[in-house]
Design a protein around this motif. Sequence first.
Motif, PDB file in Angstrom:
ATOM      1  N   VAL A 130      25.480  42.285  35.152  1.00  0.00           N
ATOM      2  CA  VAL A 130      25.649  43.231  36.260  1.00  0.00           C
ATOM      3  C   VAL A 130      25.722  42.492  37.588  1.00  0.00           C
ATOM      4  O   VAL A 130      26.607  42.731  38.400  1.00  0.00           O
ATOM      5  CB  VAL A 130      24.529  44.293  36.260  1.00  0.00           C
ATOM      6  N   ASN A 131      24.790  41.594  37.829  1.00  0.00           N
ATOM      7  CA  ASN A 131      24.802  40.805  39.061  1.00  0.00           C
ATOM      8  C   ASN A 131      23.863  39.616  38.899  1.00  0.00           C
ATOM      9  O   ASN A 131      23.350  39.374  37.803  1.00  0.00           O
ATOM     10  CB  ASN A 131      24.469  41.656  40.295  1.00  0.00           C
ATOM     11  N   PHE A 132      23.629  38.869  39.968  1.00  0.00           N
ATOM     12  CA  PHE A 132      22.830  37.643  39.869  1.00  0.00           C
ATOM     13  C   PHE A 132      21.414  37.901  39.369  1.00  0.00           C
ATOM     14  O   PHE A 132      20.773  36.999  38.848  1.00  0.00           O
ATOM     15  CB  PHE A 132      22.763  36.932  41.218  1.00  0.00           C
TER      16      PHE A 132
ATOM     17  N   HIS B 195      29.779  44.589  37.483  1.00  0.00           N
ATOM     18  CA  HIS B 195      29.986  43.391  36.657  1.00  0.00           C
ATOM     19  C   HIS B 195      29.972  42.250  37.666  1.00  0.00           C
ATOM     20  O   HIS B 195      30.726  42.272  38.651  1.00  0.00           O
ATOM     21  CB  HIS B 195      31.330  43.469  35.938  1.00  0.00           C
ATOM     22  N   SER B 196      29.126  41.282  37.455  1.00  0.00           N
ATOM     23  CA  SER B 196      28.976  40.183  38.402  1.00  0.00           C
ATOM     24  C   SER B 196      30.337  39.608  38.799  1.00  0.00           C
ATOM     25  O   SER B 196      31.206  39.393  37.948  1.00  0.00           O
ATOM     26  CB  SER B 196      28.125  39.087  37.763  1.00  0.00           C
ATOM     27  N   HIS B 197      30.502  39.399  40.081  1.00  0.00           N
ATOM     28  CA  HIS B 197      31.725  38.775  40.571  1.00  0.00           C
ATOM     29  C   HIS B 197      31.474  38.141  41.930  1.00  0.00           C
ATOM     30  O   HIS B 197      30.616  38.580  42.684  1.00  0.00           O
ATOM     31  CB  HIS B 197      32.893  39.762  40.628  1.00  0.00           C
ATOM     32  N   ILE B 198      32.225  37.109  42.195  1.00  0.00           N
ATOM     33  CA  ILE B 198      32.111  36.364  43.438  1.00  0.00           C
ATOM     34  C   ILE B 198      33.443  36.468  44.163  1.00  0.00           C
ATOM     35  O   ILE B 198      34.501  36.213  43.579  1.00  0.00           O
ATOM     36  CB  ILE B 198      31.748  34.895  43.156  1.00  0.00           C
TER      37      ILE B 198
ATOM     38  N   GLU C 272      31.296  35.305  48.919  1.00  0.00           N
ATOM     39  CA  GLU C 272      30.495  36.513  49.076  1.00  0.00           C
ATOM     40  C   GLU C 272      30.095  37.067  47.715  1.00  0.00           C
ATOM     41  O   GLU C 272      30.911  37.160  46.807  1.00  0.00           O
ATOM     42  CB  GLU C 272      31.320  37.565  49.829  1.00  0.00           C
ATOM     43  N   VAL C 273      28.820  37.431  47.616  1.00  0.00           N
ATOM     44  CA  VAL C 273      28.303  38.062  46.411  1.00  0.00           C
ATOM     45  C   VAL C 273      27.500  39.272  46.838  1.00  0.00           C
ATOM     46  O   VAL C 273      26.602  39.159  47.681  1.00  0.00           O
ATOM     47  CB  VAL C 273      27.398  37.104  45.604  1.00  0.00           C
ATOM     48  N   ASN C 274      27.814  40.422  46.281  1.00  0.00           N
ATOM     49  CA  ASN C 274      27.078  41.647  46.560  1.00  0.00           C
ATOM     50  C   ASN C 274      26.291  42.017  45.310  1.00  0.00           C
ATOM     51  O   ASN C 274      26.884  42.257  44.263  1.00  0.00           O
ATOM     52  CB  ASN C 274      28.043  42.785  46.930  1.00  0.00           C
ATOM     53  N   ASN C 275      24.977  42.042  45.421  1.00  0.00           N
ATOM     54  CA  ASN C 275      24.107  42.335  44.276  1.00  0.00           C
ATOM     55  C   ASN C 275      23.488  43.714  44.445  1.00  0.00           C
ATOM     56  O   ASN C 275      22.566  43.881  45.244  1.00  0.00           O
ATOM     57  CB  ASN C 275      22.994  41.287  44.147  1.00  0.00           C
ATOM     58  N   GLY C 276      23.985  44.684  43.702  1.00  0.00           N
ATOM     59  CA  GLY C 276      23.471  46.046  43.751  1.00  0.00           C
ATOM     60  C   GLY C 276      24.244  46.906  44.732  1.00  0.00           C
ATOM     61  O   GLY C 276      24.863  46.406  45.674  1.00  0.00           O
ATOM     62  N   GLU C 277      24.229  48.206  44.474  1.00  0.00           N
ATOM     63  CA  GLU C 277      24.971  49.143  45.315  1.00  0.00           C
ATOM     64  C   GLU C 277      24.567  49.044  46.777  1.00  0.00           C
ATOM     65  O   GLU C 277      25.411  49.092  47.667  1.00  0.00           O
ATOM     66  CB  GLU C 277      24.779  50.572  44.807  1.00  0.00           C
ATOM     67  N   VAL C 278      23.258  48.914  47.045  1.00  0.00           N
ATOM     68  CA  VAL C 278      22.772  48.850  48.424  1.00  0.00           C
ATOM     69  C   VAL C 278      23.340  47.639  49.166  1.00  0.00           C
ATOM     70  O   VAL C 278      23.444  47.642  50.386  1.00  0.00           O
ATOM     71  CB  VAL C 278      21.224  48.873  48.472  1.00  0.00           C
TER      72      VAL C 278
ATOM     73  N   GLY D 228      45.053  35.602  49.493  1.00  0.00           N
ATOM     74  CA  GLY D 228      44.427  34.673  48.567  1.00  0.00           C
ATOM     75  C   GLY D 228      43.030  35.086  48.141  1.00  0.00           C
ATOM     76  O   GLY D 228      42.392  34.403  47.336  1.00  0.00           O
ATOM     77  N   HIS D 229      42.546  36.211  48.647  1.00  0.00           N
ATOM     78  CA  HIS D 229      41.214  36.730  48.289  1.00  0.00           C
ATOM     79  C   HIS D 229      41.126  36.840  46.767  1.00  0.00           C
ATOM     80  O   HIS D 229      41.876  37.565  46.140  1.00  0.00           O
ATOM     81  CB  HIS D 229      41.022  38.090  48.955  1.00  0.00           C
ATOM     82  N   THR D 230      40.217  36.075  46.183  1.00  0.00           N
ATOM     83  CA  THR D 230      40.108  35.923  44.733  1.00  0.00           C
ATOM     84  C   THR D 230      38.728  36.313  44.253  1.00  0.00           C
ATOM     85  O   THR D 230      37.730  36.044  44.922  1.00  0.00           O
ATOM     86  CB  THR D 230      40.401  34.451  44.359  1.00  0.00           C
ATOM     87  N   LEU D 231      38.664  36.938  43.081  1.00  0.00           N
ATOM     88  CA  LEU D 231      37.398  37.257  42.435  1.00  0.00           C
ATOM     89  C   LEU D 231      37.189  36.305  41.267  1.00  0.00           C
ATOM     90  O   LEU D 231      38.117  36.047  40.501  1.00  0.00           O
ATOM     91  CB  LEU D 231      37.400  38.693  41.902  1.00  0.00           C
ATOM     92  N   VAL D 232      35.980  35.810  41.118  1.00  0.00           N
ATOM     93  CA  VAL D 232      35.605  34.977  39.980  1.00  0.00           C
ATOM     94  C   VAL D 232      34.610  35.792  39.165  1.00  0.00           C
ATOM     95  O   VAL D 232      33.558  36.193  39.665  1.00  0.00           O
ATOM     96  CB  VAL D 232      34.983  33.639  40.419  1.00  0.00           C
ATOM     97  N   VAL D 233      34.964  36.037  37.898  1.00  0.00           N
ATOM     98  CA  VAL D 233      34.206  36.946  37.046  1.00  0.00           C
ATOM     99  C   VAL D 233      33.800  36.227  35.763  1.00  0.00           C
ATOM    100  O   VAL D 233      34.650  35.644  35.082  1.00  0.00           O
ATOM    101  CB  VAL D 233      35.089  38.177  36.702  1.00  0.00           C
ATOM    102  N   PRO D 234      32.506  36.262  35.413  1.00  0.00           N
ATOM    103  CA  PRO D 234      32.109  35.658  34.132  1.00  0.00           C
ATOM    104  C   PRO D 234      32.643  36.475  32.964  1.00  0.00           C
ATOM    105  O   PRO D 234      32.755  37.701  33.050  1.00  0.00           O
ATOM    106  CB  PRO D 234      30.580  35.693  34.163  1.00  0.00           C
ATOM    107  N   LYS D 235      32.954  35.792  31.882  1.00  0.00           N
ATOM    108  CA  LYS D 235      33.430  36.479  30.680  1.00  0.00           C
ATOM    109  C   LYS D 235      32.259  36.924  29.805  1.00  0.00           C
ATOM    110  O   LYS D 235      32.362  36.969  28.587  1.00  0.00           O
ATOM    111  CB  LYS D 235      34.388  35.581  29.903  1.00  0.00           C
ATOM    112  N   LYS D 236      31.194  37.245  30.448  1.00  0.00           N
ATOM    113  CA  LYS D 236      30.016  37.853  29.835  1.00  0.00           C
ATOM    114  C   LYS D 236      29.619  38.963  30.783  1.00  0.00           C
ATOM    115  O   LYS D 236      29.585  38.755  32.000  1.00  0.00           O
ATOM    116  CB  LYS D 236      28.892  36.819  29.712  1.00  0.00           C
TER     117      LYS D 236
END
Length: 144
Positions: free
Chosen positions: A52-54, A102-105, A89-95, A41-49
């Motif tokens: 890159v991230n938060f 593309h921003s995703h949750i 979970e939100v990962n902002n940036g490669e590090v 059930g692991h789901t990604l929520v992606v803005p339609k804009k």
Amino acid sequence: MDELKQDCLFCKIIRGEVPSYTVFENDDVKAFLDISQVTKGHTLVVPKKHLVNFFDYSQEDAARFLQYIPVISQAIKKSDPKIKGLNVEVNNGEVAGQVVMHSHIHLIPRYSENDDMVIPHVNHADEYDEERYNSVANAIKNNF
């Protein structure tokens, strides 16, 4: 669809150029199963804009896109009575572990304490005193 990029994987999914297992979609967001399925059930929520991230979000972007997190989370929980919790979970940036820029949750259902998903956390509380906590807090406060 606002400002989508040609070479972005998630923009291609939004445009329908790359298939996905969509669970929710409207004018603002698309939610689909993560191909890795860390748990069922692991789901990604992606803005339609394309954001890159938060760090790219305006308050309007946050209001527009993040309002769907509770609705999608509740649908995931209702989908399986064995779900006991959910990691958001939100990962902002490669590090920070962001792979697709593309921003995703990530909404990751949890079925038990022993479901093989490990979230490592480090506790550095012993390295902080009141002065150091205040210094860090003030550095953040001064940037609003």
